[in-house]
Design a protein around this motif. Sequence first.
Motif, short mmCIF file in Angstrom:
data_model
loop_
_atom_site.label_atom_id
_atom_site.label_comp_id
_atom_site.label_asym_id
_atom_site.label_seq_id
_atom_site.Cartn_x
_atom_site.Cartn_y
_atom_site.Cartn_z
N ARG A 195 -10.01 4.60 0.15
CA ARG A 195 -10.99 5.39 0.89
C ARG A 195 -10.77 5.13 2.39
NH1 ARG A 195 -15.54 3.72 3.09
NH2 ARG A 195 -15.32 1.72 2.06
N VAL A 196 -10.71 6.20 3.17
CA VAL A 196 -10.48 6.06 4.61
C VAL A 196 -11.71 5.44 5.25
CG1 VAL A 196 -10.04 7.27 6.78
CG2 VAL A 196 -8.89 8.01 4.66
N ALA A 197 -11.53 4.28 5.89
CA ALA A 197 -12.66 3.58 6.50
C ALA A 197 -12.56 3.59 8.01
CB ALA A 197 -12.72 2.15 5.99
N GLY A 198 -11.51 4.22 8.54
CA GLY A 198 -11.40 4.27 10.00
C GLY A 198 -10.05 4.84 10.41
N GLY B 159 -0.73 -5.02 4.73
CA GLY B 159 -1.87 -5.73 4.15
C GLY B 159 -2.12 -7.02 4.89
N VAL B 160 -3.38 -7.24 5.24
CA VAL B 160 -3.72 -8.41 6.02
C VAL B 160 -5.17 -8.78 5.71
CG1 VAL B 160 -4.52 -7.10 8.02
CG2 VAL B 160 -3.54 -9.38 8.33
N ARG B 161 -5.50 -10.07 5.86
CA ARG B 161 -6.87 -10.46 5.55
C ARG B 161 -7.83 -9.86 6.58
NH1 ARG B 161 -10.36 -14.43 7.01
NH2 ARG B 161 -8.87 -15.53 8.31
N PRO B 162 -8.83 -9.10 6.14
CA PRO B 162 -9.78 -8.51 7.10
C PRO B 162 -10.50 -9.60 7.87
CG PRO B 162 -10.05 -7.54 4.91
CD PRO B 162 -9.14 -8.71 4.75
N GLY B 163 -10.67 -9.40 9.14
CA GLY B 163 -11.40 -10.37 9.95
C GLY B 163 -10.53 -11.47 10.51
N SER B 164 -9.27 -11.52 10.11
CA SER B 164 -8.36 -12.53 10.66
C SER B 164 -8.11 -12.25 12.13
CB SER B 164 -7.04 -12.50 9.89
OG SER B 164 -6.05 -13.19 10.64
N SER C 161 -12.57 -4.43 10.73
CA SER C 161 -13.26 -5.32 9.79
C SER C 161 -13.76 -4.55 8.56
CB SER C 161 -14.40 -6.05 10.48
OG SER C 161 -15.31 -5.10 11.00
N ALA C 162 -13.82 -3.20 8.67
CA ALA C 162 -14.22 -2.39 7.51
C ALA C 162 -13.23 -2.54 6.36
CB ALA C 162 -14.35 -0.93 7.92
N LEU C 163 -12.05 -3.12 6.65
CA LEU C 163 -11.04 -3.27 5.60
C LEU C 163 -11.52 -4.20 4.49
CD1 LEU C 163 -7.64 -3.46 7.54
CD2 LEU C 163 -8.58 -1.54 6.22
N LYS C 164 -12.56 -4.97 4.78
CA LYS C 164 -13.02 -5.86 3.70
C LYS C 164 -13.86 -5.10 2.67
CE LYS C 164 -16.61 -8.15 6.53
NZ LYS C 164 -16.00 -7.92 7.85
N GLU C 165 -14.29 -3.88 3.01
CA GLU C 165 -15.04 -3.07 2.04
C GLU C 165 -14.10 -2.63 0.92
OE1 GLU C 165 -16.59 0.08 4.43
OE2 GLU C 165 -17.59 -1.34 5.81
N VAL D 222 -0.29 2.46 6.83
CA VAL D 222 -1.65 2.49 6.31
C VAL D 222 -2.10 1.04 6.17
CG1 VAL D 222 -3.11 3.05 4.32
CG2 VAL D 222 -1.35 4.67 5.08
N TYR D 223 -3.23 0.70 6.79
CA TYR D 223 -3.71 -0.68 6.78
C TYR D 223 -4.70 -0.87 5.64
CZ TYR D 223 -1.41 -1.03 11.23
OH TYR D 223 -0.46 -1.02 12.19
N ALA D 224 -4.55 -2.01 4.98
CA ALA D 224 -5.47 -2.34 3.88
C ALA D 224 -5.67 -3.84 3.88
CB ALA D 224 -4.87 -1.89 2.55
N SER D 225 -6.60 -4.32 3.06
CA SER D 225 -6.73 -5.77 2.94
C SER D 225 -5.50 -6.29 2.20
CB SER D 225 -8.00 -6.12 2.16
OG SER D 225 -7.83 -5.75 0.80
N PHE D 226 -5.18 -7.56 2.43
CA PHE D 226 -4.00 -8.14 1.77
C PHE D 226 -4.11 -7.98 0.26
CE2 PHE D 226 -1.58 -11.56 -0.15
CZ PHE D 226 -0.35 -11.38 0.47
#
Lengths: 376, 242
Positions: A166-169, A112-117, A131-135, A183-187
Amino acid sequence: MGLLARRNLFHDKVRFAVTLTGIVFALVLIIIQFGLFLGFTTTTSNNIDHSNADVWIVFHGVGYFDTGRTFSERKFYQVLATPGVAEAEKYMQAFARWQRPDGRIENIQIIGVRPGSSMGQPWDVVSGSASALKEEDAILVDELYREKLGVQKIGDRVEIGGHRARVAGFTRGIRSFTTSPFVYASFKNSLDYTNPTSSEGDVGYILVKAATGVSVEELKKNLNVRLTDVDIYTTAEFSAKTRFYWMFTTGAGLAVLTAALMGLVVGVAVVAQTIYAATMDHIREYGTLKAMGATNSYLYRVLIEQAVWSAVLGYALAMIVAHFIVASSEKGGAVILMPLEMKLGMFVLAIFMCVVAAMVSINKVTRLDPAMVFRG
Amino acid sequence: MRIGAVIRTKGIGKVYGEGTAAFRALSDVDLEISSGELTLLMGPSGSGKTTLLSILGCILRASGGSLEILGERADQLAEGELPRIRRETIGFVFQGFNLFPALTALENVALALDVRGLRRADAEKRAAELIREVGLADKSDSYPEDLSGGQKQRVAIARALAGDPPIVLADEPTAALDSTSGKNVIELLRRLAHEHGRAVVMVTHDPRVLSYGDRIIHLEDGRIVREENGAEQMESAFAVAG
Ligand SMILES: Nc1ncnc2c1ncn2[C@@H]1O[C@H](COP(=O)(O)OP(=O)(O)OP(=O)(O)O)[C@@H](O)[C@H]1O
Ligand SMILES: [Mg+2]
């Protein structure tokens, strides 16, 4: 002399093919073993090495990446207030349960990490984007694990820890050293997915970037003054610790490394044996050369030239074979790495092995009783 | 003392092995070999002919005695000096030819010149001359496997002559040849002695070649037991026949 070396090599095509096969086999064996070792070690610290951070702050005693121990968010603010810090990010790593669309359960490792960081992002994204992780509910997975995770395309839905995702990429080539894919997601979402139970808090790691003009060592020192109960590592240090843990503490790497060293030993033995046998095939000719008054150094040159020819041709063939093997390994769970350094190293090793093997036979040749040439 | 002796030995002996396994193959060989002569070494199997030839050719060290080649005490030279003596003074011809199968006839001869440090082009030119001298100009590009035994031996002789050696040593050079080829080879060797003034020593079992020898030295149990000149040998051969 050059003529004799080359002609003797190519004269008996079958013998030469056998020699080359031996060298190619040895080199490819070594490349595979060391390439696997390199692939494994690189895999274990992949997320750290691609983090783009200068410093990793971990809970005190956390010795490697894949172990979860969280701490209070308060530390994050202390970091932000520390002189010399340009940026800091909260970072999460934890195991979680993934429920495939067909209901089957798989274990995964959530990042988990802040999207766009600028730090800690998934890399080599081949469809969708980091950056789609922010969705809402967005996750990124690696295409290597499509089968295992039961997802095929962007938009596929699954559940992680009872929450929707939901798979965004898709990324390409981000392997996990454990059996649980990353698996990557927003924090924020990663906390829902993993439900950290620690009473200490919600932060797994803090990634820090030094301000311009501040050295990483200085930054570490500043952080050490302010923070307690944490360990502060440079990215390289934490990477090395993680690699070391997986490679040597668990014994996993030791097994691979042992295999690699065995490959080296077997390879050297095979090459030594083939070159030695090839020399012994011509032992009478070397005796004749000696009787004709050739000096030992003349014989050395003939043998070394043969060895170098064998090494160069064997190396070229081995590289072709190895490239196919490396390419096909990229689609599998265990990658074989062959960086430029390894290619150069293998070339040096090929020459070295062949020349050493020739030296062993040279011993036989220069000590040879020249009277043998008279025996009918 | 013989006129023009290029090889002189005094009290040469050779013991193979050590201790209980020791075996005395040569004892007390005094010998002088002259230029311009074809010397034959004869004797039963195991009498020490090859051993003696190897010692004369500086490819085997005697256990005792002195060996002088062109006035130089070869027995006193360091191991590292012997290749030079062989390159400069001796040409070898072997029963099994010992040609290099991967090289053509011409290249086989050129190799002997390469060993002596000649440049490739010069070596090939000189090799072509030598191949012509032994009558194989049309075979210079053939590989040994495509040559008859007699042709192979002539290539080997051309190779032995590469360093223009004053001494040629041949160990049963005709043993593997039919009688016509054998005769050709012997005649070639005799010509080397008589026309080129070389000292040619040839080990042989072959009674057909006796008439070609200027001197015949008989070995038995590692000792020289008898020596004849060619004419005497002819007589004794006739005596046996008669
Ligand atoms: N390297 C060696 N070690 C031990 N004994 C040897 C060695 N070479 C030769 N001999 C022995 O020395 C003796 C003389 O051998 P040599 O080869 O000189 O005989 P030869 O007269 O050439 O015999 P042939 O006619 O069979 O060729 C023989 O009894 C042989 O067994
Ligand atoms: Mg013999």
